[in-house]
Design a protein around this motif. Structure first.
Motif, PDB file in Angstrom:
ATOM      1  N   VAL A 184       0.778  -1.154   0.066  1.00 62.51           N
ATOM      2  CA  VAL A 184      -0.177   0.023  -0.150  1.00 62.51           C
ATOM      3  C   VAL A 184       0.732   1.229   0.052  1.00 62.51           C
ATOM      4  O   VAL A 184       1.938   1.241   0.846  1.00 62.51           O
ATOM      5  N   LEU A 185       0.597   2.066  -0.905  1.00 62.11           N
ATOM      6  CA  LEU A 185       1.368   3.402  -0.996  1.00 62.11           C
ATOM      7  C   LEU A 185       0.465   4.185  -1.731  1.00 62.11           C
ATOM      8  O   LEU A 185      -0.429   4.108  -2.387  1.00 62.11           O
ATOM      9  N   GLY A 186       0.892   5.601  -1.457  1.00 60.77           N
ATOM     10  CA  GLY A 186      -0.041   6.695  -1.789  1.00 60.77           C
ATOM     11  C   GLY A 186       0.560   8.134  -1.876  1.00 60.77           C
ATOM     12  O   GLY A 186       1.407   8.382  -1.186  1.00 60.77           O
ATOM     13  N   VAL A 187      -0.153   9.147  -2.700  1.00 59.46           N
ATOM     14  CA  VAL A 187      -0.270  10.420  -2.353  1.00 59.46           C
ATOM     15  C   VAL A 187      -1.350  11.121  -2.153  1.00 59.46           C
ATOM     16  O   VAL A 187      -2.451  10.534  -2.768  1.00 59.46           O
ATOM     17  N   ALA A 188      -1.661  12.148  -1.218  1.00 60.34           N
ATOM     18  CA  ALA A 188      -2.825  12.846  -0.931  1.00 60.34           C
ATOM     19  C   ALA A 188      -2.603  14.239  -0.401  1.00 60.34           C
ATOM     20  O   ALA A 188      -1.387  14.620  -0.093  1.00 60.34           O
ATOM     21  N   PRO A 189      -3.603  15.082  -0.622  1.00 63.57           N
ATOM     22  CA  PRO A 189      -3.510  16.398  -0.192  1.00 63.57           C
ATOM     23  C   PRO A 189      -3.287  16.367   1.311  1.00 63.57           C
ATOM     24  O   PRO A 189      -3.567  15.538   2.025  1.00 63.57           O
ATOM     25  N   TYR A 223       3.032   8.398   1.292  1.00 70.30           N
ATOM     26  CA  TYR A 223       3.029   7.388   2.412  1.00 70.30           C
ATOM     27  C   TYR A 223       3.243   5.801   2.003  1.00 70.30           C
ATOM     28  O   TYR A 223       2.761   5.525   0.587  1.00 70.30           O
ATOM     29  N   SER A 224       4.101   5.054   2.572  1.00 72.26           N
ATOM     30  CA  SER A 224       4.267   3.580   2.216  1.00 72.26           C
ATOM     31  C   SER A 224       4.384   2.680   3.584  1.00 72.26           C
ATOM     32  O   SER A 224       4.633   3.319   4.485  1.00 72.26           O
ATOM     33  N   VAL A 225       4.219   1.605   3.399  1.00 72.69           N
ATOM     34  CA  VAL A 225       4.428   0.732   4.497  1.00 72.69           C
ATOM     35  C   VAL A 225       5.235  -0.478   3.795  1.00 72.69           C
ATOM     36  O   VAL A 225       4.652  -1.232   3.005  1.00 72.69           O
ATOM     37  N   THR A 226       6.315  -0.957   4.350  1.00 71.98           N
ATOM     38  CA  THR A 226       7.140  -2.214   4.204  1.00 71.98           C
ATOM     39  C   THR A 226       6.855  -3.186   5.280  1.00 71.98           C
ATOM     40  O   THR A 226       6.766  -2.618   6.292  1.00 71.98           O
ATOM     41  N   LEU A 227       7.136  -4.514   4.947  1.00 67.78           N
ATOM     42  CA  LEU A 227       6.959  -5.588   5.959  1.00 67.78           C
ATOM     43  C   LEU A 227       8.369  -6.407   6.083  1.00 67.78           C
ATOM     44  O   LEU A 227       8.613  -6.905   4.997  1.00 67.78           O
ATOM     45  N   ASP A 228       8.662  -6.575   7.022  1.00 70.77           N
ATOM     46  CA  ASP A 228       9.696  -7.634   7.456  1.00 70.77           C
ATOM     47  C   ASP A 228       9.151  -8.127   8.816  1.00 70.77           C
ATOM     48  O   ASP A 228       7.975  -8.757   8.879  1.00 70.77           O
ATOM     49  N   SER A 229      10.077  -8.476   9.649  1.00 69.27           N
ATOM     50  CA  SER A 229       9.687  -8.860  10.978  1.00 69.27           C
ATOM     51  C   SER A 229       9.087  -7.777  11.769  1.00 69.27           C
ATOM     52  O   SER A 229       8.253  -7.778  12.898  1.00 69.27           O
TER      53      SER A 229
END
Length: 294
Positions: A184-189, A223-229
């Motif tokens: 999930v990632l994006g750009v917003a006002p 915004y973005s979210v990356t995942l590992d542990s």
């Protein structure tokens, strides 16, 4: 696009092999320069979670859910959609889908009560609710959706008659700073950041900070979210001035100290994130934080 942080508690099965938001560059080249917000979702990744129904409420926006109702009339089910880029502009919402589907036959669409026509020699189907679907003839497994006016505007961009979102310098800069291997990632006002953060900002912080005043100086954000542990959240805040960026950086850096104090007072595990790091350069504030996956 809603509160991002529920993802941190719902992500145990989202630790699959790294993906890349392949659909996002296509959307940037196809969407009009007047686009005000967009969000990329890897539905195939989110779908791997047993909490997918909760996740889709957070990240499959209302516009996509409305589109899925009409997509069924075209013989395209939700599980056939692998990626989506939802967007908004002056004339409403629109988007681009990728998946394991092909162009629907006009006769089949007409039987379902849809109208069939051509736009720049590409199949266009419109439902009774006004939502239309355009199948690019050179791109299998792709469908654009929106109002007929929005799709004409997108067609003008694809034909080179109007500038694309790529010409928007702020959007391009924010997108370029994102971690591409993110579900999930994006750009917003900037006006939407309060909605995006939602209840994830603890009362221990919000009671000490004038968040409305702070957020009002943010023009736009990525915004973005990356995942590992752990879950790693990245925010890039484009502020109205360098002075505003300095104020936000200073305030959020101070919040890092409040974070530890509040967590110590309330007990371990009471705070939804840690390792808050805030930096700024010019009008840009970069925020990074980690959160345990529960």
């Amino acid at each position: 696009m809603k509160n991002c942080f529920p993802l941190l508690a719902l992500a145990p099965l989202l630790l699959a092999a790294p993906l890349r938001a392949e659909l996002l560059p296509e959307a940037v080249l196809a969407f009009p320069a007047q686009t005000t917000a967009l969000e990329y979702d890897s539905l195939s990744t989110l779908r791997a979670s047993p909490k997918y129904q909760e996740l889709r409420k957070q990240y499959s926006a209302e516009g996509l859910q409305r589109a899925q109702k009409d997509l069924l009339l075209l013989g395209i089910s939700e599980d056939q959609i692998t990626e989506v880029v939802m967007a908004a502009g002056p004339n409403g919402f629109f988007g681009l889908l990728a998946g394991s589907f092909q162009t629907t036959a006009a006769s089949a669409a007409i039987k379902q009560g849809m109208t069939a026509s051509l736009l720049e020699k590409q199949p266009l189907f419109c439902a009774k609710d006004g939502l239309c679907f355009l199948f690019p003839v050179r791109e299998g497994g792709r469908v654009l959706f929106g109002s007929s006016a929005q799709l004409r505007a997108i067609s003008d961009v694809m034909q080179g008659r109007e500038p694309s979102l790529r010409s928007n310098a702020i959007f391009s800069d924010l997108i370029g700073r994102m971690e591409p291997h993110s579900p999930v990632l994006g750009v917003a006002p900037g006006s939407k950041i309060g909605l995006w953060a939602g209840d994830s900002i603890p009362q221990a912080l919000s009671s000490r900070l004038d968040l409305t005043k702070i957020f009002s100086t943010i023009d736009s954000f990525g915004y973005s979210v990356t995942l590992d542990s752990n879950a790693h959240v990245g925010l890039n805040l484009f502020c109205s001035s360098e002075q505003s960026a300095t104020v936000i950086r200073t305030t959020l850096s101070a919040a890092s100290g409040l974070e530890h104090a509040a967590a110590g007072a309330a007990g371990a595990g009471s705070f939804p994130f840690n390792n808050l790091v805030v930096t700024s350069t010019g009008r840009l504030v970069a925020v990074k934080l980690d959160a345990p996956i529960r």
